[in-house]
Design an enzyme around this catalytic site. Structure first.
Site, mmCIF file in Angstrom:
data_model
loop_
_atom_site.group_PDB
_atom_site.id
_atom_site.type_symbol
_atom_site.label_atom_id
_atom_site.label_comp_id
_atom_site.label_asym_id
_atom_site.label_seq_id
_atom_site.Cartn_x
_atom_site.Cartn_y
_atom_site.Cartn_z
ATOM 1 N N GLY A 55 -2.492 -4.380 2.031
ATOM 2 C CA GLY A 55 -3.496 -5.227 1.386
ATOM 3 C C GLY A 55 -4.705 -4.358 1.133
ATOM 4 N N GLU A 56 -5.812 -4.752 1.680
ATOM 5 C CA GLU A 56 -7.034 -3.962 1.527
ATOM 6 C C GLU A 56 -7.605 -3.722 2.928
ATOM 7 O OE1 GLU A 56 -8.533 -2.293 -0.927
ATOM 8 O OE2 GLU A 56 -10.032 -1.830 0.597
ATOM 9 N N SER A 57 -7.585 -2.473 3.346
ATOM 10 C CA SER A 57 -7.911 -2.176 4.745
ATOM 11 C C SER A 57 -9.353 -2.528 5.120
ATOM 12 C CB SER A 57 -7.640 -0.705 5.056
ATOM 13 O OG SER A 57 -8.406 0.130 4.222
ATOM 14 N N CYS A 87 0.755 0.622 4.847
ATOM 15 C CA CYS A 87 -0.265 0.944 3.838
ATOM 16 C C CYS A 87 -1.677 0.648 4.372
ATOM 17 C CB CYS A 87 0.059 0.225 2.536
ATOM 18 S SG CYS A 87 -0.781 0.949 1.137
ATOM 19 N N ARG A 119 -7.320 7.814 1.958
ATOM 20 C CA ARG A 119 -7.020 6.567 1.228
ATOM 21 C C ARG A 119 -6.858 6.864 -0.261
ATOM 22 N NH1 ARG A 119 -11.550 2.422 2.173
ATOM 23 N NH2 ARG A 119 -10.159 1.080 0.994
ATOM 24 N N ILE A 148 1.602 1.643 -3.544
ATOM 25 C CA ILE A 148 0.578 0.933 -4.311
ATOM 26 C C ILE A 148 -0.790 1.333 -3.761
ATOM 27 C CG2 ILE A 148 -0.302 -1.345 -5.009
ATOM 28 C CD1 ILE A 148 2.544 -2.419 -4.263
ATOM 29 N N ARG A 149 -1.539 2.079 -4.530
ATOM 30 C CA ARG A 149 -2.821 2.616 -4.040
ATOM 31 C C ARG A 149 -2.656 3.150 -2.613
ATOM 32 N NH1 ARG A 149 -7.233 -0.310 -3.331
ATOM 33 N NH2 ARG A 149 -6.112 -2.239 -2.984
ATOM 34 N N HIS A 184 5.488 0.376 1.009
ATOM 35 C CA HIS A 184 5.695 -1.046 1.337
ATOM 36 C C HIS A 184 7.175 -1.427 1.454
ATOM 37 C CE1 HIS A 184 1.596 -2.675 0.549
ATOM 38 N NE2 HIS A 184 1.492 -1.565 -0.161
ATOM 39 N N GLU A 186 8.437 -4.030 2.696
ATOM 40 C CA GLU A 186 8.637 -5.481 2.502
ATOM 41 C C GLU A 186 8.774 -5.851 1.030
ATOM 42 O OE1 GLU A 186 5.875 -4.012 2.986
ATOM 43 O OE2 GLU A 186 4.299 -4.986 1.820
HETATM 44 N N1 GLN Z 1 -5.783 1.345 -0.935
HETATM 45 C C1 GLN Z 1 -5.705 0.227 -0.024
HETATM 46 C C2 GLN Z 1 -6.700 0.406 1.119
HETATM 47 O O1 GLN Z 1 -7.331 1.404 1.184
HETATM 48 C C3 GLN Z 1 -4.324 0.062 0.546
HETATM 49 C C4 GLN Z 1 -3.392 -0.390 -0.500
HETATM 50 C C5 GLN Z 1 -2.190 -1.124 0.002
HETATM 51 O O2 GLN Z 1 -2.140 -1.604 1.149
HETATM 52 N N2 GLN Z 1 -1.241 -1.301 -0.876
HETATM 53 O O3 GLN Z 1 -6.841 -0.457 1.924
#
Ligand code: GLN
Length: 205
Positions: A55-57, A87, A119, A148-149, A184, A186
């Site tokens: 998600g977004e850390s 991630c 990151r 993903i990112r 990921h 999942e």
């Molecule tokens: N770039 C996101 C972060 O820094 C992580 C991306 C992800 O969990 N798919 O949190």
């Protein structure tokens, strides 16, 4: 043997996908257990294992500070509970993180996984990709990694085992009871990595 309980940290991110992959893993392995979405601090003490989704850390970190959740999770991991960080979850477990694009960002970290993280190591959202990953140390020779990112691990402490690399960058690690991937699992139909985590939890119970 007692029934195991695995939690999915349900603060933000890929909660449902991890919930389903963990349920499917338990059922394929014939393990008696439950999977719960962890939303309150009281639930943490009941867990035998925890998955921290992607998600977004920064958001996961900030939200986990509420009511001392972060501290509670950290204590559980330090007392031996297996945890799988995916991630953003991998970033949250780490000691130190820096964003490739914007540099150092102050963000709450669990500080249990002895690695430095870069990151957004492979670029921004538009640079997301899939790649075949081999994780021989855990007996998985081929896995479709969805990035993903995604972060990568730029430095590892002496207790950290490198499970996989992609383009010379470290993308999966294990340190005792801590498993972490930059990609990921999942988001694929392959539940082999979730199965190895469920086995890790089951073996300790
Ligand atoms: N770039 C996101 C972060 O820094 C992580 C991306 C992800 O969990 N798919 O949190």
């Amino acid at each position: 043997m007692s029934k195991i309980q695995i939690g999915i940290l349900a603060v933000q991110g890929d909660v449902t996908e991890n919930f389903l992959a963990t349920m499917a893993s338990m059922s394929e392995l014939g393990i008696d257990g439950t999977v719960v979405q962890v939303k309150t601090i009281e639930q943490i003490s009941e867990l035998d294992g925890l998955i921290i989704p992607g998600g977004e850390s920064t958001v996961i970190g900030q939200m986990s500070l509420v009511n001392g959740g972060l501290k509670k999770i950290k204590e559980k991991i330090e007392s031996g509970m297996p945890v799988f960080g995916i991630c953003a979850g991998m970033i949250f477990l780490s000691k130190n993180s820096k964003d490739k694009v914007v540099g150092k960002v102050e963000q709450p970290l669990l500080d249990v996984l002895d690695v430095k993280i870069e990151r957004n190591s492979f670029g921004r959202q538009k640079d997301s990709f899939e790649a075949n990953i081999s994780m021989d140390p855990v007996g998985i020779s081929s896995f479709n990694g969805v990035f993903i990112r995604a972060p990568s691990v730029s430095e590892t402490g002496s207790d950290v085992e490198i499970l996989a690399k992609f383009n010379e960058k470290i993308v999966a690690v294990k340190q005792g009871n801590i498993l972490a991937t930059a990609f990921h699992p999942e988001l694929t139909r392959d539940i082999s990595l979730h199965k190895s985590f469920v086995k890790l939890v089951d073996n300790l119970n």
